[in-house]
Every structure is written in C-alpha cells, then in structure tokens.
Design an enzyme around this catalytic site. Structure first.
Site, PDB file in Angstrom:
ATOM      1  N   LYS A 278       0.989  -1.252  -0.009  1.00 42.89           N
ATOM      2  CA  LYS A 278      -0.032   0.107  -0.019  1.00 42.89           C
ATOM      3  C   LYS A 278       0.854   1.297  -0.125  1.00 42.89           C
ATOM      4  O   LYS A 278       2.070   1.316   0.663  1.00 42.89           O
ATOM      5  CB  LYS A 278      -1.046   0.008   1.335  1.00 42.89           C
ATOM      6  CG  LYS A 278      -1.803  -1.026   1.344  1.00 42.89           C
ATOM      7  CD  LYS A 278      -2.544  -0.562   2.461  1.00 42.89           C
ATOM      8  CE  LYS A 278      -4.078  -1.952   2.711  1.00 42.89           C
ATOM      9  NZ  LYS A 278      -4.879  -1.537   1.771  1.00 42.89           N
ATOM     10  N   ARG A 352     -10.305 -11.611   2.274  1.00 42.31           N
ATOM     11  CA  ARG A 352     -11.175 -12.738   1.883  1.00 42.31           C
ATOM     12  C   ARG A 352     -10.430 -13.879   1.760  1.00 42.31           C
ATOM     13  O   ARG A 352     -10.886 -14.766   2.025  1.00 42.31           O
ATOM     14  CB  ARG A 352     -11.357 -12.420   0.511  1.00 42.31           C
ATOM     15  CG  ARG A 352     -10.465 -12.381  -0.658  1.00 42.31           C
ATOM     16  CD  ARG A 352     -10.964 -11.592  -2.123  1.00 42.31           C
ATOM     17  NE  ARG A 352     -10.884 -10.083  -1.768  1.00 42.31           N
ATOM     18  CZ  ARG A 352     -11.192  -9.224  -2.856  1.00 42.31           C
ATOM     19  NH1 ARG A 352     -11.404  -9.585  -3.754  1.00 42.31           N
ATOM     20  NH2 ARG A 352     -11.227  -7.794  -2.157  1.00 42.31           N
TER      21      ARG A 352
HETATM   22  N1  BES Z   1      -8.007  -3.782   4.429  1.00 39.39           N
HETATM   23  C1  BES Z   1      -8.227  -3.286   3.246  1.00 39.39           C
HETATM   24  C2  BES Z   1      -9.563  -2.613   2.985  1.00 39.39           C
HETATM   25  C3  BES Z   1      -9.737  -1.361   3.486  1.00 39.39           C
HETATM   26  C4  BES Z   1      -9.522  -0.045   2.849  1.00 39.39           C
HETATM   27  C5  BES Z   1     -10.118  -1.249   4.883  1.00 39.39           C
HETATM   28  C6  BES Z   1      -9.520   1.172   3.740  1.00 39.39           C
HETATM   29  C7  BES Z   1     -10.273   0.291   5.578  1.00 39.39           C
HETATM   30  C8  BES Z   1     -10.084   1.223   4.912  1.00 39.39           C
HETATM   31  C9  BES Z   1      -8.376  -4.458   2.239  1.00 39.39           C
HETATM   32  O1  BES Z   1      -7.363  -5.548   2.759  1.00 39.39           O
HETATM   33  C10 BES Z   1      -7.654  -4.033   0.901  1.00 39.39           C
HETATM   34  O2  BES Z   1      -6.450  -3.541   0.925  1.00 39.39           O
HETATM   35  N2  BES Z   1      -8.563  -4.274  -0.037  1.00 39.39           N
HETATM   36  C11 BES Z   1      -8.381  -3.726  -1.558  1.00 39.39           C
HETATM   37  C12 BES Z   1      -9.000  -4.840  -2.269  1.00 39.39           C
HETATM   38  C13 BES Z   1      -8.243  -4.803  -3.593  1.00 39.39           C
HETATM   39  C14 BES Z   1      -6.812  -4.986  -3.611  1.00 39.39           C
HETATM   40  C15 BES Z   1      -9.020  -5.632  -4.678  1.00 39.39           C
HETATM   41  C16 BES Z   1      -9.027  -2.242  -1.581  1.00 39.39           C
HETATM   42  O3  BES Z   1     -10.193  -1.979  -0.928  1.00 39.39           O
HETATM   43  O4  BES Z   1      -8.223  -1.362  -2.148  1.00 39.39           O
HETATM   44 ZN    ZN Z   2      -5.231  -5.601   2.014  1.00 39.13          ZN
END
Ligand code: BES
Ligand code: ZN
Ligand code: ZN
Length: 499
Positions: A278, A352
């Site tokens: 990230k 997931r």
């Molecule tokens: N933990 C994150 C989702 C999240 C984002 C929670 C912001 C709280 C605040 C999750 O694991 C994630 O990174 N999801 C990605 C999925 C994508 C890579 C398909 C996302 O939402 O960008």
């Molecule tokens: Zn994630």
C-alpha cells in the site's frame, strides 16, 4: 464509569451534580425538573422566562445549589424538540451529555427520568446506559503526561425514576445496555491499539482472558495445526510475517444440541498490502484491519454475560499481512480448507483469503448460519460512505433478522447485490477463483468470493471498512474505533435464542 438505576426524589440524591432535562419551548416544568426547580426557589423557571435557558438540544447550564439540595450543583440539559425523543435520540443525547458532564468535571451524577419522556422504562434504561458508556469512552492509555489526556472522569451516573413500579424494568435496561456498551468498548480497545501492541499473539491472549472471565471456551489454532487442517488460503497471508498467526475460536454453549451460529471476523492485525504494498500515506489506519475479529470477540463477551439459550461459535483468523522474502507473490496459487484453489493476483486482497478458511472451518464445525464481519474493501466507502454497513446475504430471512437486530442497536445496514454475473469478474484462468476482480464493483466481487466458501449455508457478510472508524465525536461515537457492529451481532444472536 458505572450507570445505576434508583427510585425516589431527585432532590434527595447524595451526589455532586444533579441533571434535569428541559425540552425546547418548555413553558411549565413538570416531573423531576419541577421538583428541582422548586428546591432551587424557581431558578430554572426564572432563567427560562428570561431566555437564559432555551432547552435547545445539547444546551448545558450550570446552577449552584447554594445548599438547597445535597448536590453542589444542578445542570439543566436541553433536549430539543419533542419529536426527537426516540430511543435512538435518547442514546445520542446521552452520549453528548456524558461528554458535556465530563467537560465540567462532574464526578457523581444523578439524572431524572420522566415517565412522559420514556413510556418504556427498559428501553430508555438501555439507551441511556449505552449512550453514557459509549459516549464517555476514550483511548488515552499511551499518553504518559496527564496534561495530554482529556480532563475529568465521570465515576457514576444514577438514573432516578420517581415511580418505584418501573424500577425493575429500568434496572434490566441499564444492565443490558451496560453489557452491550462495555462489549463495544472492548472491541474499541482492541481495534485502537497499535499493531506493535496488538499482534495476533496478543489478540489471542485477550480472547483467552475474555473467555476465562465469562466462561466461554477458547481454542487457539497454531500454524502447525492450521497446516494440518489445510488452511492454505489463511496461511498464505501469514507467510510474510515473523509474527505467528493465531486462528482464534471462541465457543458459547447454551443451546443444547442445536447447530451453532457462526460469527467470523477478519483479523489482520496490520495490513501493509504485502508484496502488493500500500502507499505510505494513511497506512497507519491498517492497524484497525482486525476490527472484524475484535467485533466477534466483543460480541461473545456480551453474549456470555447475557446468557441467551443458543450455541455460538466465534472464529477470528488473525495474522499480519507483510512483505518479505517469504511472502506470497502475485500469481501464486493457494488451496483453502474446503479444497478450492485461489489465484492470488493482489496480496492486498488478503481479507477474503483469511475469511475463506474462517468460513470453511465454521462449516466444518456444523454452523447453521454464518455471519462474517470484515474491514474488507475501500470501495465500501465509495458506495455507502460511513453511514450504513454494506451487507450481503444469500438468504432473505437472515438479512431480515440482521436488519431487525441493527434497528434495535441503532446501527444501519444496507443490502448489497450478489447477482451471478458479478462472479464472472473473479473467474481465474489457472485456478477456481482469483482474489481480485479489478476496479468495478470491488465490494461486490469480494462478497462473491466469500459466497463461494459459504456454499449452501445461510450466510451474511458485513463489510465495515467505511464505518469502523470515526473522525469526530458525536453521540455514541468518539474519535477512533466505533465498535460497530458489535451491538447488532449481539441483538441478532438474542433474536435467534430459544424462548
Ligand atoms: N484492509 C483493506 C480494506 C480497507 C481499506 C479497509 C480502507 C479500511 C479502509 C483490504 O485488505 C484491501 O486492501 N482491499 C483492497 C482490495 C483490492 C486490492 C482488490 C482495496 O479495497 O483496495
Ligand atoms: Zn489489504
Ligand atoms: Zn485488509
């Protein structure tokens, strides 16, 4: 902070601060407000007449008692227009009032309950206790200098009802409300703690402590056991971390031979994204990526304390998601416990992956219903913002029961779609599924992925990514973790109990 219920006259309470409530446009005081006004020689009436008190929602006026009451001061709290007097309104008002009382350094407080305001004593006791306990929550344990901590601390709030007849119901409400709010605050504590102080090992220790205090059974599945069970999807997320993964199982048994309800919470104690790392900006928020796990642990504490006739299994697959030489790489194929293969296209879609094995384990344990809770997708914030919890379900009755539970809790859900066509986006060329479906409908494709692991078991998925944190103080919310949807989960379980 403790909330109590008592009967008698508000003017005789041996406390430091007495609170009376006055609605907007009040011409004549009644009930406890009138009694206190009389004791004060008509001071409140006089201030109302002179426009010094309006009764507007949130207004706080302090009056010295000058020895006319055992209490040192009277606080007149404005409650606004009469139509705002719903259960949700009472809860919100109590949250705001609690912080206002702390702001004026009140320690022991008595507040009058008006029968005309609250025909249902149990519901108002519950809403007031929830509002005070939730609204007064703060996470300040890492400030070592007292001057950095918000000042004041309310020790006890006594709800005083003139009618002894209603006392038992009021007390029942206060007790249930306190249990629900304390469980929510437990979840907040776990979620607010930074990731270096809330590793999977520490989450597991906290779950064990909750179990020991409340009589739940707690089992921690270690890495070797998870390998034996075939949890390749969950373990693939743990590959990059030096912290040992902990798959937490909490069991509440009070439903005889009936099949348990399964509550499954995403427990990523820190989500860097892994190799699909990230951006730095805002990454610290990912310490809260175990809020799903914290929510099911909090809910189990309340369930154990309330004692409904039902069996419940809470499952919290916990691990960090880190990049390293041993981390899972984009394109890797992993196998979940139920045998399905997954192509990991993006290691940041790890929630997931851990839930897949959480759901598979719950099914293996013969759960009749599955409810998972997860900070799963950033896309949830785009779809619904922080007002409603995006909720997916493969079963109408289950969704209806959750919606009813949320209404009782003062939380809000919104049903999201699961049309078959969305599944096409997560079909893989090399495995049964891939873990991302690209930008369109990001929250829905994540849910479609999970749906495959619920198979034919009634299942619901609450994506709390957008509602898990609050940036402001309002009603029951304070800055940081909201503890949503702990109270919805508990009401749902109570609704499914026998008798
Ligand atoms: N933990 C994150 C989702 C999240 C984002 C929670 C912001 C709280 C605040 C999750 O694991 C994630 O990174 N999801 C990605 C999925 C994508 C890579 C398909 C996302 O939402 O960008
Ligand atoms: Zn994630
Ligand atoms: Zn995550």
């Amino acid at each position: 902070m403790e909330v109590r219920a008592a009967t008698g006259s508000l003017t005789e309470q041996q406390v430091e601060t007495v609170v009376v409530e006055v609605g907007e446009g009040t011409a004549r005081l009644s009930g406890p407000a009138a009694q206190v006004d009389t004791a004060l020689g008509g001071a409140i009436t006089s201030m109302l007449r002179d426009g010094l008190i309006s009764g507007r929602a949130g207004e706080v006026t302090s009056i010295a008692s000058l020895g006319r009451l055992p209490a040192k001061r009277v606080i007149v709290h404005g409650t606004g227009k009469a139509e705002a007097r719903t259960v949700d309104g009472v809860r919100t008002r109590a949250g705001n009032l609690g912080r206002a009382l702390r702001g004026v350094d009140a320690k022991s407080v008595a507040i009058g309950i008006q029968e005309s305001d609250s025909p249902n004593a149990e519901a108002s006791g519950r809403a007031l206790a929830e509002g005070f306990v939730l609204g007064l929550y703060r996470f300040d344990r890492h400030h070592t200098r007292a001057e950095d901590r918000p000042r004041g601390a309310v020790d006890a709030i006594t709800l005083v009802d003139a009618s002894a007849r209603r006392l038992a119901a009021l007390q029942r409400g206060v007790e249930a409300g306190s249990i629900l709010a304390e469980a929510t605050n437990l979840t907040r504590d776990l979620a607010n703690e930074p990731a270096n102080l809330m590793t999977p090992t520490i989450v597991a220790e906290r779950a064990q402590a909750v179990a020991a205090e409340t009589g739940l059974e707690c089992t921690i599945i270690e890495r070797a056991e998870a390998e034996r069970l075939g949890m390749g999807s969950y373990l693939s997320v743990a590959n990059g971390s030096v912290q040992p993964p902990k798959f937490i199982v909490l069991r509440y048994r009070n439903g005889g031979r009936t099949r348990p309800i399964g509550l499954i919470g995403k427990g990523i104690t820190f989500d860097t994204g892994g190799i699909s790392i990230k951006p730095a900006l805002g990454m610290e928020r990912m310490k809260g990526d175990m809020t799903g796990a914290a929510s099911v642990i909090g809910a189990m504490q309340a369930i154990a304390r309330l004692g409904p006739g039902v069996n419940v299994l809470a499952i919290a697959p916990c691990t960090e998601n880190m990049p390293s030489g041993s981390a899972t790489k984009p394109g890797d194929v992993v196998y979940a416990m139920d045998g399905q293969s997954i192509e990991v296209l993006n290691t940041d879609a790890e929630g997931r992956l851990v839930l897949a094995d959480g759901l598979a384990y719950a099914r293996r344990e013969n759960c009749a219903t599955l409810v998972d809770v997860a900070t799963l997708t950033g896309a949830m914030n785009v779809a619904l913002g922080n007002v409603r919890i995006g909720t997916f379900a493969n079963n109408d009755r289950l969704f209806a029961d959750l919606e009813r539970a949320a209404a009782a809790a003062g939380e809000r859900l919104w049903r999201m779609p699961l049309d078959a066509e969305y599944f096409d986006l997560i079909k893989s060329d090399v495995a049964d599924l891939k873990n991302t479906g690209g930008a369109p409908a990001g929250s829905i494709t994540a849910a479609k992925f999970l749906e495959r692991f619920a198979h034919d078991t009634p299942w619901a998925h609450l994506d709390i990514a957008a509602v898990s944190d609050s940036t402001s103080e309002k009603g029951v919310l304070v800055k940081g973790s909201t503890g949503s949807p702990v109270r919805t989960l508990v009401h749902f379980v109570l609704g499914r109990a026998r008798g």
